[in-house]
Design a protein around this motif. Structure first.
Motif, PDB file in Angstrom:
ATOM      1  N   TYR A   1       0.786  -1.232   0.000  1.00 40.70           N
ATOM      2  CA  TYR A   1       0.000   0.000   0.000  1.00 40.70           C
ATOM      3  C   TYR A   1       0.823   1.291   0.000  1.00 40.70           C
ATOM      4  CZ  TYR A   1      -3.723  -3.228   1.199  1.00 40.70           C
ATOM      5  OH  TYR A   1      -4.607  -4.267   1.188  1.00 40.70           O
ATOM      6  N   CYS A   2       1.958   1.303   0.653  1.00 42.99           N
ATOM      7  CA  CYS A   2       2.700   2.552   0.828  1.00 42.99           C
ATOM      8  C   CYS A   2       3.652   2.855  -0.328  1.00 42.99           C
ATOM      9  CB  CYS A   2       3.482   2.525   2.138  1.00 42.99           C
ATOM     10  SG  CYS A   2       2.397   2.367   3.579  1.00 42.99           S
ATOM     11  N   GLU A   3       4.164   1.820  -0.938  1.00 41.19           N
ATOM     12  CA  GLU A   3       5.105   1.999  -2.045  1.00 41.19           C
ATOM     13  C   GLU A   3       4.380   2.652  -3.217  1.00 41.19           C
ATOM     14  OE1 GLU A   3       8.996   1.655  -3.266  1.00 41.19           O
ATOM     15  OE2 GLU A   3       8.198   0.836  -1.405  1.00 41.19           O
ATOM     16  N   GLY A   4       4.767   3.869  -3.551  1.00 40.58           N
ATOM     17  CA  GLY A   4       4.152   4.579  -4.666  1.00 40.58           C
ATOM     18  C   GLY A   4       2.784   5.151  -4.356  1.00 40.58           C
ATOM     19  N   CYS A   5       2.482   5.401  -3.100  1.00 42.27           N
ATOM     20  CA  CYS A   5       1.175   5.926  -2.698  1.00 42.27           C
ATOM     21  C   CYS A   5       0.950   7.307  -3.320  1.00 42.27           C
ATOM     22  CB  CYS A   5       1.094   6.013  -1.178  1.00 42.27           C
ATOM     23  SG  CYS A   5      -0.430   6.784  -0.587  1.00 42.27           S
ATOM     24  N   PHE A   6      -0.153   7.439  -4.039  1.00 37.83           N
ATOM     25  CA  PHE A   6      -0.464   8.693  -4.711  1.00 37.83           C
ATOM     26  C   PHE A   6      -0.727   9.817  -3.712  1.00 37.83           C
ATOM     27  CE2 PHE A   6      -3.712  11.624  -6.291  1.00 37.83           C
ATOM     28  CZ  PHE A   6      -3.020  12.178  -7.352  1.00 37.83           C
ATOM     29  N   VAL A   7      -1.452   9.511  -2.646  1.00 36.79           N
ATOM     30  CA  VAL A   7      -1.799  10.537  -1.658  1.00 36.79           C
ATOM     31  C   VAL A   7      -0.530  11.083  -1.008  1.00 36.79           C
ATOM     32  CG1 VAL A   7      -3.054  11.000   0.479  1.00 36.79           C
ATOM     33  CG2 VAL A   7      -4.054   9.511  -1.239  1.00 36.79           C
TER      34      VAL A   7
ATOM     35  N   LYS B   1       3.241  15.418  -0.390  1.00 36.06           N
ATOM     36  CA  LYS B   1       4.651  15.783  -0.315  1.00 36.06           C
ATOM     37  C   LYS B   1       4.954  16.948  -1.260  1.00 36.06           C
ATOM     38  CE  LYS B   1       9.139  13.497  -0.284  1.00 36.06           C
ATOM     39  NZ  LYS B   1       9.818  12.216  -0.532  1.00 36.06           N
ATOM     40  N   ARG B   2       4.343  16.911  -2.442  1.00 39.80           N
ATOM     41  CA  ARG B   2       4.526  18.022  -3.398  1.00 39.80           C
ATOM     42  C   ARG B   2       3.906  19.316  -2.879  1.00 39.80           C
ATOM     43  NH1 ARG B   2       2.406  14.985  -8.392  1.00 39.80           N
ATOM     44  NH2 ARG B   2       4.066  13.462  -8.634  1.00 39.80           N
ATOM     45  N   GLU B   3       2.691  19.208  -2.346  1.00 41.53           N
ATOM     46  CA  GLU B   3       1.949  20.402  -1.941  1.00 41.53           C
ATOM     47  C   GLU B   3       2.407  20.972  -0.601  1.00 41.53           C
ATOM     48  OE1 GLU B   3      -2.140  19.275  -1.965  1.00 41.53           O
ATOM     49  OE2 GLU B   3      -2.190  19.036  -4.144  1.00 41.53           O
TER      50      GLU B   3
END
Length: 61
Positions: free
Chosen positions: A20-26, A31-33
């Motif tokens: 679930y955590c690897e590559g999590c979109f949320v 992180k970007r925002e």
């Protein structure tokens, strides 16, 4: 706690992280925002997978 039980908990945590955590979109979007700290705070306090990992961590101590 027996070593076999500890290994089983670590295996479950590793499975959750990989599944679930690897590559999590949320996480990536937060992180970007808002930065790494905001994303991490979300994972710890609001994400159901993060809460499950915390439960496993409490069992290890």
């Amino acid at each position: 706690m027996k070593e076999s039980a500890r290994k089983a908990l670590f295996t479950q945590v590793e499975h959750l992280l990989n599944e679930y955590c690897e590559g999590c979109f949320v996480h990536r979007q937060l992180k970007r925002e808002g930065g790494r700290r905001t994303a991490h705070r979300f994972c710890i306090s609001q994400c159901t997978v993060g809460q499950k990992i915390q439960e496993y961590g409490k069992k290890l101590t």
